[in-house]
Write a protein that holds these residues in place. Sequence first.
Motif, PDB file in Angstrom:
ATOM      1  N   THR A   1      -0.546   8.117 -10.534  1.00 38.74           N
ATOM      2  CA  THR A   1      -1.578   7.285 -11.460  1.00 38.74           C
ATOM      3  C   THR A   1      -1.271   7.581 -13.003  1.00 38.74           C
ATOM      4  O   THR A   1      -1.342   6.617 -13.719  1.00 38.74           O
TER       5      THR A   1
ATOM      6  N   LEU B   1      -7.291   1.499  -4.983  1.00 33.19           N
ATOM      7  CA  LEU B   1      -8.451   2.045  -5.629  1.00 33.19           C
ATOM      8  C   LEU B   1      -8.085   3.021  -6.686  1.00 33.19           C
ATOM      9  O   LEU B   1      -8.974   3.567  -7.651  1.00 33.19           O
ATOM     10  N   ARG B   2      -7.043   3.926  -6.040  1.00 33.68           N
ATOM     11  CA  ARG B   2      -6.678   4.968  -7.088  1.00 33.68           C
ATOM     12  C   ARG B   2      -6.227   4.623  -8.555  1.00 33.68           C
ATOM     13  O   ARG B   2      -6.024   5.412  -9.389  1.00 33.68           O
ATOM     14  N   PHE B   3      -5.871   3.379  -8.871  1.00 35.61           N
ATOM     15  CA  PHE B   3      -5.800   2.732 -10.206  1.00 35.61           C
ATOM     16  C   PHE B   3      -6.806   2.424 -11.137  1.00 35.61           C
ATOM     17  O   PHE B   3      -6.937   2.039 -12.035  1.00 35.61           O
ATOM     18  N   ARG B   4      -8.002   2.366 -10.333  1.00 39.74           N
ATOM     19  CA  ARG B   4      -9.297   1.411 -11.030  1.00 39.74           C
ATOM     20  C   ARG B   4      -9.851   2.304 -12.045  1.00 39.74           C
ATOM     21  O   ARG B   4      -9.962   1.622 -13.022  1.00 39.74           O
ATOM     22  N   ARG B   5      -9.793   3.850 -12.117  1.00 40.80           N
ATOM     23  CA  ARG B   5     -10.403   4.574 -13.022  1.00 40.80           C
ATOM     24  C   ARG B   5      -9.266   4.384 -14.372  1.00 40.80           C
ATOM     25  O   ARG B   5     -10.006   4.207 -15.415  1.00 40.80           O
TER      26      ARG B   5
ATOM     27  N   ASN C   1       0.817  -1.273   0.026  1.00 34.21           N
ATOM     28  CA  ASN C   1       0.042  -0.048   0.047  1.00 34.21           C
ATOM     29  C   ASN C   1       0.890   1.297   0.065  1.00 34.21           C
ATOM     30  O   ASN C   1       0.493   2.417  -0.770  1.00 34.21           O
TER      31      ASN C   1
ATOM     32  N   ASN D   1      -5.146  -1.543  -0.874  1.00 37.13           N
ATOM     33  CA  ASN D   1      -5.627  -0.290  -1.432  1.00 37.13           C
ATOM     34  C   ASN D   1      -5.011   0.084  -2.668  1.00 37.13           C
ATOM     35  O   ASN D   1      -4.054   0.981  -2.667  1.00 37.13           O
TER      36      ASN D   1
ATOM     37  N   ARG E   1      -8.899  -4.764  -2.168  1.00 37.66           N
ATOM     38  CA  ARG E   1      -9.169  -3.616  -1.121  1.00 37.66           C
ATOM     39  C   ARG E   1      -9.680  -4.410   0.116  1.00 37.66           C
ATOM     40  O   ARG E   1      -9.401  -4.253   1.382  1.00 37.66           O
TER      41      ARG E   1
ATOM     42  N   ASN F   1     -14.857  12.741 -12.399  1.00 37.30           N
ATOM     43  CA  ASN F   1     -15.167  13.139 -10.946  1.00 37.30           C
ATOM     44  C   ASN F   1     -16.523  14.213 -11.144  1.00 37.30           C
ATOM     45  O   ASN F   1     -17.375  13.858 -10.232  1.00 37.30           O
TER      46      ASN F   1
ATOM     47  N   ARG G   1       0.981   3.931  -3.146  1.00 35.48           N
ATOM     48  CA  ARG G   1       0.708   5.616  -2.839  1.00 35.48           C
ATOM     49  C   ARG G   1       1.792   6.358  -3.594  1.00 35.48           C
ATOM     50  O   ARG G   1       1.487   7.705  -3.714  1.00 35.48           O
TER      51      ARG G   1
END
Length: 202
Positions: free
Chosen positions: A17, A77-81, A9, A75, A70, A139, A13
């Motif tokens: 991205t 999540l910031r790469f999912r998009r 994690n 975590n 997750r 967003n 971070r």
Amino acid sequence: MAAVTDRINGLARRIPTGVVWAGATIPFVWLVWAAATNQLGADPVKAIELKLGLWGLQFLLASLCITPLRRLGLNLLRFRRALGVMAFFYIAMHFLAWVVLDMGLRWDEILRDLYKRPYIILGMVGLLAMLPLAVTSTNPAIRRLGPARWRRLHRLAYVAAMAGAAHFVILVKGWPAEPLLYAGAVAAVLLVRVRLPRPLRA
């Protein structure tokens, strides 16, 4: 185990991205270069279609793995998009390669192909399921929809993954292992997403 998870994690971070976005374009750049230098074999159009479709399915699977990971403590999540949008990009390019390169925009032949090969319809279902996901990946779109409605809408990713896996299985004749492995991976990921408990919110 917790120490390994924390280390991953922490590393995630620190990765911008933009690295994921850039890395996800590398297969497409390579494919363009390979096509331009005649490195795709005797039937380059079929090779282009297959590779674009496979990469699209792989990125879609990767994006669907984010939530189960997750819930297990990882975590990403910031790469999912990036993964989801690039999945749509490759699947859209797969479709365009079929329409433009393979069928030459001959709409009468395209319609005949749809009638003769139902797996094409399955592929189109997957693409259409991903279209609203790509459109609402920003967003501002999330704010307009609200988190709950956005999450419900993005369950269409399940439809896209199942349609894509079925498209691949039916497309490849003789039941070889590869499409069955992808179908099994999709089924496993969706089952895990349904069965794993959600993480407790602070």
